[in-house]
Design a protein around this motif. Structure first.
Motif, PDB file in Angstrom:
ATOM      1  N   UNK A 194      -4.200   0.665   9.608  1.00  0.00           N
ATOM      2  CA  UNK A 194      -3.612  -0.632   9.977  1.00  0.00           C
ATOM      3  C   UNK A 194      -2.470  -0.427  10.964  1.00  0.00           C
ATOM      4  N   UNK A 195      -1.583   0.487  10.607  1.00  0.00           N
ATOM      5  CA  UNK A 195      -0.395   0.748  11.430  1.00  0.00           C
ATOM      6  C   UNK A 195      -0.360   2.251  11.699  1.00  0.00           C
TER       7      UNK A 195
ATOM      8  N   UNK B  87      -3.988   6.832   4.294  1.00  0.00           N
ATOM      9  CA  UNK B  87      -4.909   6.805   5.435  1.00  0.00           C
ATOM     10  C   UNK B  87      -5.274   5.368   5.798  1.00  0.00           C
ATOM     11  N   UNK B  88      -5.426   4.530   4.775  1.00  0.00           N
ATOM     12  CA  UNK B  88      -5.674   3.111   5.066  1.00  0.00           C
ATOM     13  C   UNK B  88      -4.466   2.492   5.774  1.00  0.00           C
TER      14      UNK B  88
ATOM     15  N   UNK C 183       0.831  -1.208   0.000  1.00  0.00           N
ATOM     16  CA  UNK C 183       0.000   0.000   0.000  1.00  0.00           C
ATOM     17  C   UNK C 183       0.868   1.262   0.000  1.00  0.00           C
ATOM     18  N   UNK C 184       1.967   1.194   0.736  1.00  0.00           N
ATOM     19  CA  UNK C 184       2.878   2.342   0.742  1.00  0.00           C
ATOM     20  C   UNK C 184       3.496   2.555  -0.640  1.00  0.00           C
TER      21      UNK C 184
ATOM     22  N   UNK D 165      -4.858  12.817  -4.138  1.00  0.00           N
ATOM     23  CA  UNK D 165      -6.011  12.318  -3.391  1.00  0.00           C
ATOM     24  C   UNK D 165      -5.972  10.802  -3.245  1.00  0.00           C
ATOM     25  N   UNK D 166      -5.611  10.138  -4.343  1.00  0.00           N
ATOM     26  CA  UNK D 166      -5.513   8.671  -4.288  1.00  0.00           C
ATOM     27  C   UNK D 166      -4.415   8.250  -3.315  1.00  0.00           C
TER      28      UNK D 166
END
Lengths: 52, 476
Positions: free
Chosen positions: B186-187, B181-182, B160-161, B174-175
């Motif tokens: 999680x972390x 943010x997700x 994700x990063x 924005x994406x």
């Protein structure tokens, strides 16, 4: 400002299932503080016995 | 805690009561390991997985046989999506303590579901492939692969990063922000995530104010952007209202727009309504027309049937007219009978009707009914004697006056009504002879000879017949 190239270098390939065995075996070669203490203690005792 | 030399249980003293070994440093090392484990546990409890990871690794550096720290490290890896690393830690833990180890349960969960393990392995391969695409500067392919990876393993922080980094590189802030943010969800305290997020927030709200709101003028200076919570709000700059000619211009533009709306929105609706009404009327008229057409057709069919009936009746009438000989003959006979009943001595009138009846008898002989024939025969039986005398008188006077054209039919009728009147037949033959019809005269003379033999009229007929024959013979 984020440098994309530099940031990309920080990402490493993830460990795959096939590589897990090698990683587990590598655990045997690692040394923790306790083992270092034991080795130091052994060496110290050996030196003391040599001096006596 | 046991002595690393002899395995004797250690007491509160700084030396081993079993072997006398100095365990001061050893006790400190073990305490540090436990301390880091506790720290990792605290951080993992508040979802600071990165911090927990560092603490637990630190704990294992002090004591790699700290089973609880290793198991927790595996769990933290698993929660971050690093499944293989988690498995590695659990397997090592299992080797250190084969029994009564919670790592056995974790491993059994994985090995019992081979499909899930394969899916995880594929996810890892795709992540590595995406990383390869990034190095090959194929960011689009990398984004596609990473999306697939995250669809299988949504908690995979590194993937994700990396996806957020690719979005940042593509200026899709924005994406990138959503992905980061997700990651935070999680972390919560991942350094890389927070660093990227700060960069993204700065790009989205460069003039970040103390109240989390900021204003930014664009290049044209006509809008203001500011961040309100998670929303980016773009607001036009409030300029001074222009007065004077611009007001009239705006008014004119408003009128034009109003007319355009009326032209393109209202008027079509009115026209459509009118068309619908016309269509309804047309439909009603059409239905009425159809009904009238049906009535006309029906009347025409009636007329046709009546015409056919008329023709049929005319044909029938013609048929009757074709067979009306019997009626006419009946009429003539009835007139004659009526005349006889009215005045039996008026033979001339009766004779006139009977002559008319004679003219019709020839053509309509076959159409006579038995009743007609019966009536006629009965009537003739009554009046034939008188008619015979009447016609003989006329014929004889005409013969004497040498009017043979009148004499012949009168004498014929006289003989027909009274076939015993030899004189009538004899004078008929003479009239034919005198009129030059010798053939007819010969037939009549022969009839006299045959029907009345031995009479004077018969002998004279023989004489006249011989004379006719002699006259007709060619001279020798």
């Amino acid at each position: 400002m984020i440098d994309f190239e530099e940031e990309l270098k920080k990402f490493r390939p993830s460990l795959e299932v096939e590589d897990a065995e090698e990683a587990i075996n590598g655990y045997q070669n690692t040394m923790d503080m306790v083992e270092m203490l034991m080795k130091l203690s052994d060496r110290t005792k050996a030196k003391e016995e040599e001096q006596e | 805690m046991v002595c690393y030399k002899c395995g004797c249980r250690l007491s509160e003293h700084d030396y081993c009561t079993g072997c006398g070994e100095d365990v001061t440093l050893y006790k400190k090392i073990m305490c540090m390991s436990n301390h880091f484990y506790n720290d990792g546990l605290d951080k993992a409890t508040v979802r600071d997985l990165s911090g927990a990871l560092v603490s637990l690794r630190q704990s294992l550096k002090f004591n790699k046989n700290n089973i609880e720290a290793r198991n927790l490290l595996g769990l933290v890896y698993f929660e971050m999506g690093e499944v293989v690393s988690a498995l590695k830690e659990w397997v090592i833990s299992q080797n250190l303590r084969p029994k009564k180890n919670v790592a056995n349960n974790y491993i059994d969960t994985f090995w019992s579901n081979q499909t899930r393990l394969d899916a995880i392995n594929q996810t890892i391969k795709k992540y590595n492939q995406a990383l390869g695409y990034c190095y090959q500067e194929s960011q689009d392919l990398a984004i596609i692969q990473l999306k697939k990876v995250l669809s299988y393993n949504p908690k995979y922080i590194r993937a994700r990063q990396l996806l957020a980094l690719l979005y940042i590189n593509a200026d899709e802030w924005e994406k990138a922000r959503k992905e980061l943010l997700r990651c935070c969800h999680i972390d919560t305290n991942n350094t890389t995530t927070l660093r990227y997020l700060r960069e993204v927030e700065q790009m989205l709200a460069p003039e970040d104010g103390s109240k989390n709101t900021s204003k930014k003028k664009t290049g044209s200076g006509e809008v203001i952007r500011y961040q309100s919570g998670n929303e980016m709000i773009i607001q036009p700059v409030n300029g001074k209202e222009r007065k004077g000619a611009s007001v009239l211009l705006n008014l004119g533009i408003g009128i034009v727009i109003g007319i355009a709306i009326a032209r393109f929105l209202i008027l079509p609706a009115i026209i459509q309504g009118a068309n619908a009404e016309i269509s309804d009327n047309l439909r009603v008229v059409s239905e009425q027309s159809d009904a009238k057409t049906a009535t006309i057709d029906e009347q025409q069919q009636k007329i046709q049937s009546l015409s056919d009936e008329n023709l049929r009746l005319q044909d029938e009438l013609a048929t009757y007219e074709g067979t009306d000989g019997a009626l006419k003959a009946t009429d003539g006979l009835m007139l004659a009978v009526g005349a006889y009943l009215q005045n039996p001595d008026d033979v001339e009138t009766i004779a006139g009707y009977m002559e008319a009846l004679e003219q019709e008898e020839g053509a309509e002989e076959e159409n006579r009914t038995p009743s007609f024939t019966d009536l006629e025969s009965k009537f003739l039986a009554v009046v034939s004697e008188r008619l015979g005398a009447y016609y003989y008188d006329i014929g004889f006077r005409s013969y004497n006056a040498e009017e043979f054209d009148k004499a012949i039919p009168a004498l014929e009728r006289a003989y027909r009504y009274n076939n015993t009147n030899v004189d009538a037949l004899f004078y008929l033959g003479n009239s034919c002879r005198q009129s030059g019809d010798t053939d007819r005269a010969k037939e009549v003379y022969a009839q006299v000879i045959d029907n009345f033999p031995g009479t004077n009229r018969a002998s004279r007929s023989e004489t006249y017949l011989a004379e006719i024959n002699n006259e007709n013979q060619p001279a020798e």
